[in-house]
Design a protein around this motif. Sequence first.
Motif, PDB file in Angstrom:
ATOM      1  N   ALA A  27       0.868  -1.188   0.000  1.00 31.60           N
ATOM      2  CA  ALA A  27       0.000   0.000   0.000  1.00 31.60           C
ATOM      3  C   ALA A  27       0.891   1.220   0.000  1.00 31.60           C
ATOM      4  N   LEU A  28       0.578   2.160  -0.883  1.00 36.34           N
ATOM      5  CA  LEU A  28       1.346   3.401  -0.920  1.00 36.34           C
ATOM      6  C   LEU A  28       0.757   4.355   0.094  1.00 36.34           C
ATOM      7  N   ILE A  29       1.627   5.021   0.849  1.00 35.97           N
ATOM      8  CA  ILE A  29       1.120   6.038   1.765  1.00 35.97           C
ATOM      9  C   ILE A  29       1.692   7.395   1.371  1.00 35.97           C
ATOM     10  N   GLY A  31      -0.091  11.301   2.249  1.00 39.08           N
ATOM     11  CA  GLY A  31      -0.327  12.029   3.507  1.00 39.08           C
ATOM     12  C   GLY A  31      -0.857  11.103   4.603  1.00 39.08           C
ATOM     13  N   GLY A  32      -1.467  10.013   4.192  1.00 35.24           N
ATOM     14  CA  GLY A  32      -1.978   9.028   5.145  1.00 35.24           C
ATOM     15  C   GLY A  32      -3.363   9.342   5.713  1.00 35.24           C
ATOM     16  N   THR A  33      -3.999  10.435   5.255  1.00 35.20           N
ATOM     17  CA  THR A  33      -5.278  10.834   5.863  1.00 35.20           C
ATOM     18  C   THR A  33      -6.409   9.863   5.530  1.00 35.20           C
ATOM     19  N   VAL A 111      -2.296  15.617  -3.620  1.00 35.82           N
ATOM     20  CA  VAL A 111      -3.086  15.529  -4.862  1.00 35.82           C
ATOM     21  C   VAL A 111      -3.235  14.053  -5.266  1.00 35.82           C
ATOM     22  N   GLY A 112      -2.131  13.307  -5.229  1.00 35.15           N
ATOM     23  CA  GLY A 112      -2.188  11.877  -5.605  1.00 35.15           C
ATOM     24  C   GLY A 112      -3.104  11.102  -4.677  1.00 35.15           C
ATOM     25  N   GLY A 113      -3.012  11.379  -3.388  1.00 36.01           N
ATOM     26  CA  GLY A 113      -3.871  10.699  -2.415  1.00 36.01           C
ATOM     27  C   GLY A 113      -5.331  11.034  -2.646  1.00 36.01           C
ATOM     28  N   PHE A 161     -17.446   8.222  -6.445  1.00 36.64           N
ATOM     29  CA  PHE A 161     -16.039   8.555  -6.260  1.00 36.64           C
ATOM     30  C   PHE A 161     -15.969   9.908  -5.550  1.00 36.64           C
ATOM     31  N   PRO A 162     -15.280   9.985  -4.393  1.00 36.25           N
ATOM     32  CA  PRO A 162     -15.444  11.154  -3.524  1.00 36.25           C
ATOM     33  C   PRO A 162     -14.548  12.354  -3.812  1.00 36.25           C
ATOM     34  N   SER A 163     -13.625  12.241  -4.749  1.00 35.41           N
ATOM     35  CA  SER A 163     -12.637  13.318  -4.928  1.00 35.41           C
ATOM     36  C   SER A 163     -13.251  14.583  -5.531  1.00 35.41           C
TER      37      SER A 163
HETATM   38  C1  LIG Z   1     -12.784  14.098   7.495  1.00 35.91           C
HETATM   39  C2  LIG Z   1     -12.414  14.015   6.048  1.00 35.91           C
HETATM   40  C3  LIG Z   1     -13.075  14.805   5.126  1.00 35.91           C
HETATM   41  C4  LIG Z   1     -12.744  14.742   3.780  1.00 35.91           C
HETATM   42  N1  LIG Z   1     -13.420  15.508   2.885  1.00 35.91           N
HETATM   43  C5  LIG Z   1     -13.106  15.440   1.566  1.00 35.91           C
HETATM   44  C6  LIG Z   1     -13.777  16.230   0.595  1.00 35.91           C
HETATM   45  O1  LIG Z   1     -14.686  16.985   0.899  1.00 35.91           O
HETATM   46  N2  LIG Z   1     -13.407  16.090  -0.707  1.00 35.91           N
HETATM   47  C7  LIG Z   1     -12.394  15.270  -1.100  1.00 35.91           C
HETATM   48  O2  LIG Z   1     -12.077  15.226  -2.274  1.00 35.91           O
HETATM   49  N3  LIG Z   1     -11.753  14.512  -0.197  1.00 35.91           N
HETATM   50  C8  LIG Z   1     -12.082  14.596   1.103  1.00 35.91           C
HETATM   51  N4  LIG Z   1     -11.412  13.836   2.015  1.00 35.91           N
HETATM   52  C9  LIG Z   1     -10.421  12.911   1.520  1.00 35.91           C
HETATM   53  C10 LIG Z   1      -9.080  13.566   1.592  1.00 35.91           C
HETATM   54  O3  LIG Z   1      -8.992  14.549   0.645  1.00 35.91           O
HETATM   55  C11 LIG Z   1      -8.118  12.457   1.317  1.00 35.91           C
HETATM   56  O4  LIG Z   1      -8.046  11.748   2.540  1.00 35.91           O
HETATM   57  C12 LIG Z   1      -6.772  12.973   0.939  1.00 35.91           C
HETATM   58  O5  LIG Z   1      -6.826  13.730  -0.213  1.00 35.91           O
HETATM   59  C13 LIG Z   1      -5.895  11.784   0.676  1.00 35.91           C
HETATM   60  O6  LIG Z   1      -4.611  12.266   0.526  1.00 35.91           O
HETATM   61  P1  LIG Z   1      -3.429  11.583   1.316  1.00 35.91           P
HETATM   62  O7  LIG Z   1      -2.204  12.163   0.718  1.00 35.91           O
HETATM   63  O8  LIG Z   1      -3.596  11.709   2.777  1.00 35.91           O
HETATM   64  O9  LIG Z   1      -3.624  10.078   0.859  1.00 35.91           O
HETATM   65  P2  LIG Z   1      -3.325   8.704   1.584  1.00 35.91           P
HETATM   66  O10 LIG Z   1      -4.274   8.493   2.700  1.00 35.91           O
HETATM   67  O11 LIG Z   1      -1.886   8.582   1.878  1.00 35.91           O
HETATM   68  O12 LIG Z   1      -3.690   7.732   0.384  1.00 35.91           O
HETATM   69  C14 LIG Z   1      -5.018   7.609  -0.081  1.00 35.91           C
HETATM   70  C15 LIG Z   1      -5.083   6.462  -1.073  1.00 35.91           C
HETATM   71  O13 LIG Z   1      -4.398   6.805  -2.249  1.00 35.91           O
HETATM   72  C16 LIG Z   1      -3.334   5.895  -2.522  1.00 35.91           C
HETATM   73  N5  LIG Z   1      -2.236   6.719  -3.052  1.00 35.91           N
HETATM   74  C17 LIG Z   1      -1.719   7.845  -2.494  1.00 35.91           C
HETATM   75  N6  LIG Z   1      -0.807   8.373  -3.309  1.00 35.91           N
HETATM   76  C18 LIG Z   1      -0.738   7.572  -4.396  1.00 35.91           C
HETATM   77  C19 LIG Z   1       0.033   7.607  -5.594  1.00 35.91           C
HETATM   78  N7  LIG Z   1       0.916   8.574  -5.854  1.00 35.91           N
HETATM   79  N8  LIG Z   1      -0.149   6.621  -6.500  1.00 35.91           N
HETATM   80  C20 LIG Z   1      -1.051   5.629  -6.267  1.00 35.91           C
HETATM   81  N9  LIG Z   1      -1.809   5.536  -5.154  1.00 35.91           N
HETATM   82  C21 LIG Z   1      -1.642   6.520  -4.230  1.00 35.91           C
HETATM   83  C22 LIG Z   1      -3.024   5.258  -1.180  1.00 35.91           C
HETATM   84  O14 LIG Z   1      -2.449   3.975  -1.335  1.00 35.91           O
HETATM   85  C23 LIG Z   1      -4.406   5.194  -0.554  1.00 35.91           C
HETATM   86  O15 LIG Z   1      -5.148   4.097  -1.036  1.00 35.91           O
HETATM   87  C24 LIG Z   1     -11.719  13.876   3.363  1.00 35.91           C
HETATM   88  C25 LIG Z   1     -11.039  13.064   4.281  1.00 35.91           C
HETATM   89  C26 LIG Z   1     -11.384  13.130   5.613  1.00 35.91           C
HETATM   90  C27 LIG Z   1     -10.637  12.251   6.573  1.00 35.91           C
END
Ligand SMILES: Cc1cc2nc3c(=O)[nH]c(=O)nc-3n(C[C@H](O)[C@H](O)[C@H](O)COP(=O)(O)OP(=O)(O)OC[C@H]3O[C@@H](n4cnc5c(N)ncnc54)[C@H](O)[C@@H]3O)c2cc1C
Length: 326
Positions: A27-29, A31-33, A111-113, A161-163
Amino acid sequence: MREFRIAEPKTTDELAALLAETTETAALIAGGTDLIDELKSGVATAGLVVDLRGVAGLAGIAKEKDGGLRIGAMTRIVDLAGDATVAGDYPSLKEAALSLATPQLRNVGTVGGNLCQRPRCWYYRDPEVVCRKKGGFNCYAYQGRNKYHGLFGGTNCFIVFPSDLAPALISLGARATVGSAKGDKTIPLEEFYALPEVDVTRETVLAKGQFLKSVWIPAPKAGQKAVYIKLKERGTWDFALVSAAVAGVVKDGALAEISIVMGGVAPVPWRLKKAEDVLRGKPATEALVREAADAALKDATPMRENGYKANLVFAALKQAVMAVVA
Ligand SMILES: Cc1cc2nc3c(=O)[nH]c(=O)nc-3n(C[C@H](O)[C@H](O)[C@H](O)COP(=O)(O)OP(=O)(O)OC[C@H]3O[C@@H](n4cnc5c(N)ncnc54)[C@H](O)[C@@H]3O)c2cc1C
């Protein structure tokens, strides 16, 4: 929490080699959110967690020679929202970035996450429920609680899809660069996503060994305008019930070019080609937008609790189109 190993590659080549060679579920991490929640709840499992934070060259926003803008997958959402070129040339993308989650999450999330995040469907997120997306035999939303589920493209799984970034980027003509040990491959971001009928267990076309490296947006066309409208249940942070990303070029009061992508309505960012065909080349009026929404909604298959989203499709489209032509 189950045990897993962590790998910290330093270059994209190291990352690609690691993903190609590992025999564990990786699993790629970023930001981890999202991923941390999934690992903690047991919805996701991994033997190897690959930390992208130390990989050189994955973060950053840069204007390219062709006039387009490259955004690295590890670019934080806060940096995307604060970028001057994004604000000037792609305001709908800035709007989408600022609309998502909370300041704290935007400080950490990438952005990727955001583009690869997993769905929020409450059946999928419940570790006790083994739905189709987790290898089971049923979509519990279909006959269960489906207020937040999809109107289009479901067939065997009705997640949305939530993005927020994905619809805005696709409407702007973005392309995704996918890295792997075989080299880079660039595809339209629209084709980065796949419907559940292709593979119900994932939302993107990323196969084992592949990762999202960057997205690229073409230079804006002369006279291009783009708007992102997000309709939510609550005034505070929330995922979109329905969102509309509309980009177009207005000539003589009519939309000479138009691209419409919606969020919150389908398992992938949903392009409304039939609505685009209705709107293209004619002066935009509320009646024409109604006709366009009706054309798109012919493909909708509402369930017991989510029929209200049809009205939101019209409302979001109207707000976005009228703002583009204003
Ligand atoms: C309370 C809450 C509210 C939110 N509200 C919204 C909202 O309104 N709109 C919205 O769009 N999002 C929302 N989000 C989602 C949030 O935007 C995502 O959690 C965040 O963008 C993910 O980014 P990250 O870097 O933390 O990803 P991570 O948690 O690190 O990864 C998310 C997923 O993407 C994969 N991944 C990450 N990077 C890559 C890469 N480069 N290549 C392939 N796979 C990858 C990971 O393996 C994992 O499955 C919300 C999240 C929370 C917790």
